[in-house]
Design an enzyme around this catalytic site. Sequence first.
Site, short mmCIF file in Angstrom:
data_model
loop_
_atom_site.label_atom_id
_atom_site.label_comp_id
_atom_site.label_asym_id
_atom_site.label_seq_id
_atom_site.Cartn_x
_atom_site.Cartn_y
_atom_site.Cartn_z
N ASN A 99 -5.36 9.58 7.70
CA ASN A 99 -6.41 9.07 7.67
C ASN A 99 -6.37 7.47 7.24
OD1 ASN A 99 -9.41 8.62 7.49
ND2 ASN A 99 -9.62 9.58 5.49
N ASN A 155 -5.24 6.18 -6.83
CA ASN A 155 -5.84 7.37 -6.99
C ASN A 155 -4.85 8.53 -7.45
OD1 ASN A 155 -4.14 7.25 -4.55
ND2 ASN A 155 -5.42 8.42 -3.50
N HIS A 166 -5.11 -0.44 5.93
CA HIS A 166 -4.62 0.51 7.02
C HIS A 166 -5.82 0.22 8.41
CE1 HIS A 166 -7.41 3.03 5.05
NE2 HIS A 166 -6.40 3.58 4.12
N ASP A 171 1.10 2.88 3.79
CA ASP A 171 0.13 3.75 3.46
C ASP A 171 0.98 5.00 3.01
OD1 ASP A 171 -1.83 5.27 2.67
OD2 ASP A 171 -2.80 5.60 4.47
N HIS A 208 -10.72 0.96 1.95
CA HIS A 208 -10.31 2.07 2.78
C HIS A 208 -11.82 2.17 3.72
CE1 HIS A 208 -9.14 6.38 3.94
NE2 HIS A 208 -10.30 6.21 4.07
N ASP A 252 -8.84 3.17 -2.72
CA ASP A 252 -8.25 4.02 -1.58
C ASP A 252 -8.02 5.45 -1.78
OD1 ASP A 252 -7.06 3.75 1.03
OD2 ASP A 252 -5.13 4.46 -0.08
N LEU A 271 2.25 6.40 -5.22
CA LEU A 271 3.44 7.03 -5.80
C LEU A 271 2.95 8.27 -6.89
CD1 LEU A 271 5.01 3.68 -7.25
CD2 LEU A 271 5.52 5.05 -5.27
N ARG A 272 1.60 8.60 -6.63
CA ARG A 272 1.12 9.96 -7.19
C ARG A 272 1.35 10.09 -8.83
NH1 ARG A 272 -2.05 10.64 -2.86
NH2 ARG A 272 -0.76 11.31 -0.87
N HIS A 317 0.89 -1.33 -0.05
CA HIS A 317 0.06 -0.04 -0.03
C HIS A 317 0.89 1.26 -0.23
CE1 HIS A 317 -3.67 2.03 1.90
NE2 HIS A 317 -3.35 2.85 1.03
ZN LIG Z 1 -6.75 4.89 2.62
#
Ligand SMILES: [Zn+2]
Length: 441
Positions: free
Chosen positions: A295, A96, A234, A322, A181, A154, A65-66, A62
């Site tokens: 979060n 995401n 998480h 995360d 999530h 997520d 890497l954006r 998890h």
């Molecule tokens: Zn999450």
Amino acid sequence: MKPTLIKGGRIVDPSQGIDRVADLLIEDGRVSGIDDRISGPDGVDVIDAIGLIVSPGFVDLHCHLREPGLEYKETVATGTKAAAKGGFTTVCAMPNTIPTMDSRATVDYVLQKARTEGAVRVLPIGCVTKGSLGKELAEMGELAEAGCIGFSDDGNPVADPNIMRQALSYGSALGLPIINHCETPELFRGGAMNEGWVSNRLGIKGVPNSAEETMVSRDISLAEMVGGRIHIAHISAAGAVEAVRLAKERDVLVTCEVTPHHLTLTDEAVMGNAGDGSVYGALTSAAYDTTAKVNPPLRATADRQAMISALADGVIDFVATDHAPHSSVEKLTTFEEAAFGISVLETALGSMMSLVHAGQLPLTTMIEKLTSAPASFLGRTDIGTLKPGANADVTIIDPDAEWTVDADAFLSRGKNSPLHGATLKGAVVTTLVGGETAYTV
Ligand SMILES: [Zn+2]
């Protein structure tokens, strides 16, 4: 490619039940053997590991890497360099991004970036729903063919139970898990930290444990009904862990992960305090420090203790970071407005080893939860292990090295860490991926 011989280290490989001082030989990018004393072929590169721990490379299920779309926070190149520095040799990238990884084109783009610029192995996670919007299932079959190891929205929970039911059903047909999530939106709305005495004292709207617990219970019920695989991302609330424990006793296909921060910090970090039974000594952050905004939120001491016990007794399957890098613009603002997330890859091992040194987790359990446990979740026998023939992904650890976290020196673009200035005990010395050096001090 030259062979490499790692000499005299304490080899800890839970996949084979090995914990002893020995030599490890690497040839052609693969583990070739472990023995008391190996002399090695001519021209072998020797790494002296006396006094150090030699572990299979860590596997992170998890991380964010954006890339594409949010390169100012992180890229595949910077995120995987940070991973290598943290001892991780395989990371799973959350979808995401912008655009989201809900199509083969975006997944292919990330895999191409990983091949050309990645310092470690990258496995993609595809979206559950188109655009992660929670309205309509993504093309899950296409994403599976593209190489996704599971599906997740997520950042957002899959809020609609009927969508989750369908996703679990398709996932089951594809043999892949849904990674949720878990957070009931109506219980979360407007919250910025854990709901408890600290949020009351600071005047910040809290998120109750039940936000997580209700959705975990719902997902377990749905997975039990359709026979699908649900993985809880998480996990942080004690009641959620108890729900997973009971479901596992009924053989529901449920697994869960916990982050290093939920194992080592409490909501008191938002006040700048390390919390009861801290493994860090002291934090240098102050009250309303947005680096501690994450979060799910950092929870109470009882929750932290429950996470540690459940990790040790197997209810929690493995550790995942995360890793959530953000720019300073998104963190240098009010607590309410700041982005959720911590840059974790480069402190994960130090945090986990600090827990080991504090006598709160056995060393072999820690290594299992970073190596063979996530590899077995992935159904992989070529990573997370030092068995002969496996990829020579190796992490060499100095268990006693004390170091002070300097977030400004992170290789990650995300400098957002509540551990900046804290002292950790235990450091990664060298990381090999396929026998090649991905990081060394
Ligand atoms: Zn999450």
